[in-house]
Design a protein around this motif. Structure first.
Motif, PDB file in Angstrom:
ATOM      1  N   UNK A 124     -15.695  25.566  87.977  1.00  8.32           N
ATOM      2  CA  UNK A 124     -16.214  24.761  89.084  1.00  8.32           C
ATOM      3  C   UNK A 124     -16.159  23.282  88.714  1.00  8.32           C
ATOM      4  N   UNK A 125     -16.573  22.958  87.504  1.00 10.79           N
ATOM      5  CA  UNK A 125     -16.534  21.569  87.045  1.00 10.79           C
ATOM      6  C   UNK A 125     -15.110  21.037  87.018  1.00 10.79           C
ATOM      7  N   UNK A 126     -14.158  21.864  86.624  1.00  8.64           N
ATOM      8  CA  UNK A 126     -12.755  21.450  86.591  1.00  8.64           C
ATOM      9  C   UNK A 126     -12.234  21.133  87.984  1.00  8.64           C
ATOM     10  N   UNK A 127     -12.607  21.967  88.963  1.00  3.81           N
ATOM     11  CA  UNK A 127     -12.187  21.732  90.343  1.00  3.81           C
ATOM     12  C   UNK A 127     -12.728  20.392  90.835  1.00  3.81           C
ATOM     13  N   UNK A 128     -14.000  20.142  90.579  1.00  3.50           N
ATOM     14  CA  UNK A 128     -14.613  18.887  91.017  1.00  3.50           C
ATOM     15  C   UNK A 128     -13.971  17.698  90.315  1.00  3.50           C
ATOM     16  N   UNK A 134      -7.241  24.814  97.699  1.00  5.54           N
ATOM     17  CA  UNK A 134      -7.234  26.275  97.515  1.00  5.54           C
ATOM     18  C   UNK A 134      -7.357  26.722  96.062  1.00  5.54           C
ATOM     19  N   UNK A 135      -8.529  26.487  95.475  1.00  2.00           N
ATOM     20  CA  UNK A 135      -8.814  26.958  94.122  1.00  2.00           C
ATOM     21  C   UNK A 135      -9.607  28.263  94.190  1.00  2.00           C
ATOM     22  N   UNK A 136      -9.412  29.150  93.224  1.00  2.00           N
ATOM     23  CA  UNK A 136     -10.066  30.448  93.235  1.00  2.00           C
ATOM     24  C   UNK A 136     -11.315  30.544  92.385  1.00  2.00           C
ATOM     25  N   UNK A 137     -11.984  29.418  92.120  1.00  2.00           N
ATOM     26  CA  UNK A 137     -13.177  29.427  91.281  1.00  2.00           C
ATOM     27  C   UNK A 137     -14.403  29.986  91.998  1.00  2.00           C
ATOM     28  N   UNK A 138     -14.307  30.182  93.313  1.00  2.00           N
ATOM     29  CA  UNK A 138     -15.361  30.771  94.131  1.00  2.00           C
ATOM     30  C   UNK A 138     -14.671  31.562  95.245  1.00  2.00           C
ATOM     31  N   UNK A 139     -15.468  32.249  96.074  1.00  2.00           N
ATOM     32  CA  UNK A 139     -14.866  32.897  97.243  1.00  2.00           C
ATOM     33  C   UNK A 139     -14.678  31.905  98.387  1.00  2.00           C
ATOM     34  N   UNK A 140     -15.218  30.698  98.233  1.00  2.00           N
ATOM     35  CA  UNK A 140     -14.971  29.596  99.166  1.00  2.00           C
ATOM     36  C   UNK A 140     -14.070  28.574  98.489  1.00  2.00           C
TER      37      UNK A 140
END
Length: 244
Positions: A29-33, A212-218
């Protein structure tokens, strides 16, 4: 004094960091942000001290990893374990308000914060509405009433669990401007667009895209917003850096 405000705002329902692979990883999640480089992040589905996420304070960990100010709204608050909404910001948080809006399966909430951006104050609203329509029928009027009290400029973000063809979302769009997606992707792995960002002021620029990252279902939604803002210098409250 006239200021040109430029903000990059993200809305991200993180499901306590549980990705599409079924594994929970807050570092993803931190990487996505970090890749998106937002100024402000409205998070939904944040755990604090929950067994399922290793009894960790997820918000404190994210704030440290990202070097951002943080505040929290514990929609679910069971002794010492919490679950709810949060806001991360590179700008100082000068106040926060929490309004609880009920829910049959789990309690939901609205988090309202004020940020000091140079000489201006900007309001950010973050919410996560119920999954079932019968919940939202009760929650929507409370949210509407809260939004009607807010002045410009305010940015509204969240996991609404509703697409834009829902009657409430159509009503909301009559008073607030949705930041329209430019890449026309769903915000959830099931193909729905239920995560939205709105503004209540005229803008010079307001565009959004889904990452479109898969770190969550959203998938996170990130908006770039620019507007002219003229207001006298606001007083900054004490202890503004962290309102966890």
């Amino acid at each position: 004094m006239d200021d040109n405000i430029n903000l990059k705002v993200m809305s991200y329902s993180i499901r306590h960091g549980k990705g599409l692979d079924g594994k929970a990883s807050l570092s993803r999640i931190a990487e996505v942000i970090t890749k998106a480089q937002p100024d402000i992040v409205a998070l939904q589905g944040v755990d604090r001290f929950m067994p399922r996420s290793g009894f960790r304070d997820q918000l404190k960990r994210l704030a440290k990893l990202l070097g951002m100010h943080a505040c929290f709204s514990p929609s679910v608050n069971l002794i010492f374990v919490q679950y709810g909404n949060a806001i991360l910001s590179h700008y100082p948080i000068i106040s926060k308000e929490i309004q609880y809006i009920g829910g049959s399966k789990e309690r939901r909430s609205i988090l309202v914060v004020k940020l000091q951006i140079n000489e201006n104050v900007v309001t950010i609203v973050n919410t996560h509405l119920g999954v079932h329509m019968k919940e939202r029928i009760k929650q929507n009027p409370i949210l509407w009433s809260a939004l009607e009290k807010l002045e410009q400029p305010t940015i509204l973000a969240g996991d609404f669990n509703m697409s834009m063809d829902d009657p409430f979302m159509k009503r909301l769009s009559s008073r607030w401007t949705k930041v329209t997606l430019q890449n026309n992707l769903p915000t959830m792995e099931n193909g729905m667009e239920i995560d939205h960002i709105f503004v209540n002021m005229p803008t010079e620029l307001a565009t959004a895209k889904v990452l479109p990252y898969g770190a969550s279902d959203h998938y996170p939604v990130i908006a770039e917003i620019r507007w002219q803002y003229s207001k006298s210098k606001a007083e900054v409250g004490e202890n503004s850096s962290n309102l966890l």
